[in-house]
Motif scaffolding. Structure first.
Motif, mmCIF file in Angstrom:
data_model
loop_
_atom_site.group_PDB
_atom_site.id
_atom_site.type_symbol
_atom_site.label_atom_id
_atom_site.label_comp_id
_atom_site.label_asym_id
_atom_site.label_seq_id
_atom_site.Cartn_x
_atom_site.Cartn_y
_atom_site.Cartn_z
ATOM 1 N N VAL A 157 7.402 -35.169 34.737
ATOM 2 C CA VAL A 157 6.159 -35.186 35.496
ATOM 3 C C VAL A 157 5.811 -36.631 35.824
ATOM 4 N N GLU A 158 5.596 -36.915 37.085
ATOM 5 C CA GLU A 158 5.284 -38.274 37.504
ATOM 6 C C GLU A 158 3.886 -38.657 37.022
ATOM 7 N N VAL A 159 3.805 -39.814 36.394
ATOM 8 C CA VAL A 159 2.503 -40.312 35.949
ATOM 9 C C VAL A 159 1.742 -40.815 37.173
ATOM 10 N N PRO A 160 0.551 -40.292 37.447
ATOM 11 C CA PRO A 160 -0.184 -40.691 38.661
ATOM 12 C C PRO A 160 -0.518 -42.181 38.663
ATOM 13 N N PRO A 161 -0.597 -42.780 39.856
ATOM 14 C CA PRO A 161 -0.946 -44.204 39.940
ATOM 15 C C PRO A 161 -2.245 -44.543 39.225
ATOM 16 N N ARG A 162 -3.232 -43.661 39.289
ATOM 17 C CA ARG A 162 -4.525 -43.971 38.655
ATOM 18 C C ARG A 162 -4.370 -44.146 37.152
ATOM 19 N N VAL A 163 -3.421 -43.409 36.543
ATOM 20 C CA VAL A 163 -3.180 -43.559 35.107
ATOM 21 C C VAL A 163 -2.498 -44.898 34.828
ATOM 22 N N ARG A 164 -1.567 -45.281 35.690
ATOM 23 C CA ARG A 164 -0.905 -46.582 35.522
ATOM 24 C C ARG A 164 -1.908 -47.720 35.701
ATOM 25 N N TRP A 165 -2.843 -47.583 36.640
ATOM 26 C CA TRP A 165 -3.888 -48.608 36.806
ATOM 27 C C TRP A 165 -4.728 -48.704 35.530
ATOM 28 N N LEU A 166 -5.036 -47.537 34.953
ATOM 29 C CA LEU A 166 -5.813 -47.518 33.712
ATOM 30 C C LEU A 166 -5.073 -48.261 32.605
ATOM 31 N N LEU A 167 -3.785 -47.984 32.465
ATOM 32 C CA LEU A 167 -2.996 -48.651 31.434
ATOM 33 C C LEU A 167 -3.011 -50.169 31.623
ATOM 34 N N ASP A 168 -2.781 -50.608 32.862
ATOM 35 C CA ASP A 168 -2.713 -52.047 33.127
ATOM 36 C C ASP A 168 -4.052 -52.741 32.927
ATOM 37 N N SER A 169 -5.148 -51.996 33.074
ATOM 38 C CA SER A 169 -6.473 -52.604 32.905
ATOM 39 C C SER A 169 -6.822 -52.843 31.447
ATOM 40 N N MET A 170 -6.079 -52.220 30.537
ATOM 41 C CA MET A 170 -6.381 -52.336 29.100
ATOM 42 C C MET A 170 -5.598 -53.526 28.539
ATOM 43 N N THR A 171 -6.121 -54.709 28.767
ATOM 44 C CA THR A 171 -5.374 -55.931 28.444
ATOM 45 C C THR A 171 -5.389 -56.282 26.964
ATOM 46 N N MET A 172 -6.360 -55.786 26.210
ATOM 47 C CA MET A 172 -6.438 -56.098 24.785
ATOM 48 C C MET A 172 -6.102 -54.902 23.902
ATOM 49 N N SER A 173 -5.560 -53.858 24.503
ATOM 50 C CA SER A 173 -5.111 -52.691 23.745
ATOM 51 C C SER A 173 -3.698 -52.349 24.179
ATOM 52 N N SER A 174 -2.883 -52.023 23.220
ATOM 53 C CA SER A 174 -1.547 -51.516 23.521
ATOM 54 C C SER A 174 -1.675 -50.034 23.846
ATOM 55 N N ALA A 175 -1.245 -49.626 25.032
ATOM 56 C CA ALA A 175 -1.452 -48.242 25.460
ATOM 57 C C ALA A 175 -0.198 -47.717 26.159
ATOM 58 N N PHE A 176 0.154 -46.482 25.835
ATOM 59 C CA PHE A 176 1.279 -45.849 26.526
ATOM 60 C C PHE A 176 1.032 -44.352 26.638
ATOM 61 N N VAL A 177 1.787 -43.716 27.547
ATOM 62 C CA VAL A 177 1.723 -42.270 27.746
ATOM 63 C C VAL A 177 2.983 -41.672 27.143
ATOM 64 N N ARG A 178 2.798 -40.673 26.290
ATOM 65 C CA ARG A 178 3.897 -40.016 25.581
ATOM 66 C C ARG A 178 3.920 -38.542 25.933
ATOM 67 N N ASP A 179 5.099 -37.994 26.268
ATOM 68 C CA ASP A 179 5.176 -36.567 26.551
ATOM 69 C C ASP A 179 5.451 -35.801 25.259
ATOM 70 N N GLY A 180 5.564 -34.472 25.372
ATOM 71 C CA GLY A 180 5.723 -33.645 24.181
ATOM 72 C C GLY A 180 7.021 -33.870 23.439
ATOM 73 N N ARG A 181 8.034 -34.412 24.129
ATOM 74 C CA ARG A 181 9.313 -34.715 23.475
ATOM 75 C C ARG A 181 9.321 -36.122 22.893
ATOM 76 N N THR A 182 8.199 -36.798 22.917
ATOM 77 C CA THR A 182 7.983 -38.169 22.433
ATOM 78 C C THR A 182 8.692 -39.212 23.286
ATOM 79 N N ASP A 183 8.986 -38.880 24.552
ATOM 80 C CA ASP A 183 9.429 -39.897 25.502
ATOM 81 C C ASP A 183 8.230 -40.763 25.877
ATOM 82 N N ILE A 184 8.411 -42.081 25.931
ATOM 83 C CA ILE A 184 7.363 -42.976 26.410
ATOM 84 C C ILE A 184 7.555 -43.100 27.916
#
Length: 298
Positions: free
Chosen positions: A109-136
């Motif tokens: 499933v393609e991660v929407p651009p808005r989610v990627r923008w959210l991730l990049d905006s979190m400069t002082m937190s380590s953040a990633f999206v993980r699927d059910g198979r634990t792929d990052i």
């Protein structure tokens, strides 16, 4: 491994952990006798749930598709399932009712651009999206810096995308990187078990579990325990090769995406005023520098 996905004997595993207790077995006095097995017996669970022993035995063996939610709820109460185990049981029932039985390979499933923008905006937190198979499947620059050993591991796929389970169980460096490696193993296996309940015919998940079972005795032991974990939050202690000791709190949040995809947004932060916050700031500075250096020149 196919039979393992079909049966999913979590009920038997939970049943063995239950203590009989007089208060629970007054209703089951007719089946009380000298005990030869740990925990509750099938007959006792059946009486407590208000079903026949034959019916409960079929349920325990995985014949769950035609069972009503009322019966599932009664069994869950009889076994005192926690919220995750109860959700897993109902997920198994729902997946068993689907008409399609052939294992299928779910597309990414393609991660929407808005989610990627959210991730990049979190400069002082380590953040990633993980699927059910634990792929990052997506992460911000600080996530790549904090989890550099995992992103740089040979267990990552050809696109450089790491899989948390493969790294933890198949990369010997994970034992040093995760201070509480045993706890990480248990939680990761339980997360995969929960995903198997949601998607028992996911071919890629079957292949992952088969690979880990063949190559990791630690995974085999934890998979056989049938523990279930829907969400994982808490404190993570890391030995970072550059920053040193990090103690980070992490929170997992459901991320709605199209279809049946189950993704989590996992965010790691440090307690303000601690040495871990200082080290996280240092990693954030390095990550920002690398990110600027790799951007294309306008």
């Amino acid at each position: 491994m196919r039979g393992e996905f079909r049966r999913q004997p979590v009920l038997a595993a939970v049943q063995a952990r239950q203590r009989p207790g007089e208060d629970r077995l007054r209703a089951a006095h007719a089946v009380r006798s000298r005990r030869r097995v740990p925990g509750l017996r099938r007959e006792e669970v059946a009486v407590l749930a208000g079903v026949s022993t034959e019916w409960y035995t079929r349920l325990e063996k995985g014949h769950i598709g035609g069972v009503s939610e009322d019966v599932l709820d009664a069994v869950a109460r009889a076994l005192r399932l926690d919220d995750d185990e109860r959700a897993y049981l109902f997920d198994l029932a729902r997946s068993s009712r689907r008409a399609r039985r052939t294992p299928s390979r779910r597309g990414d499933v393609e991660v929407p651009p808005r989610v990627r923008w959210l991730l990049d905006s979190m400069t002082m937190s380590s953040a990633f999206v993980r699927d059910g198979r634990t792929d990052i499947v997506a992460g911000n620059p600080l996530a790549r810096a904090v989890f550099a050993p995992m992103f740089d591991s040979a267990t990552a796929d050809e696109r450089g995308r790491p899989n948390l389970a493969r790294y933890i169980f198949l990369d010997v460096g994970a034992r040093d990187f995760f201070v509480d490696w045993d706890a990480a193993c248990a939680a990761t296996a339980a997360l995969l078990r929960a995903e198997a309940g949601r998607e028992p015919r996911d071919r890629a998940l079957r292949e992952l579990v088969g690979e880990l079972s063949a190559r990791s005795p630690e995974f085999r032991d934890r998979w056989a325990a049938h523990d279930v974990l829907m969400r994982h939050d808490g404190v993570k202690r890391l030995r970072h090769p550059d920053a040193g000791h990090l103690e980070l709190t992490f929170q997992s949040l459901d991320l709605p995406l199209p279809g049946r995809a189950v993704h989590d947004l996992v965010v790691y932060t440090a307690e303000p005023g601690t040495a871990s916050e200082d080290r996280l700031k240092l990693l954030a500075s390095w990550a920002a520098t690398r990110s600027r250096a790799t951007r294309p020149t306008p």
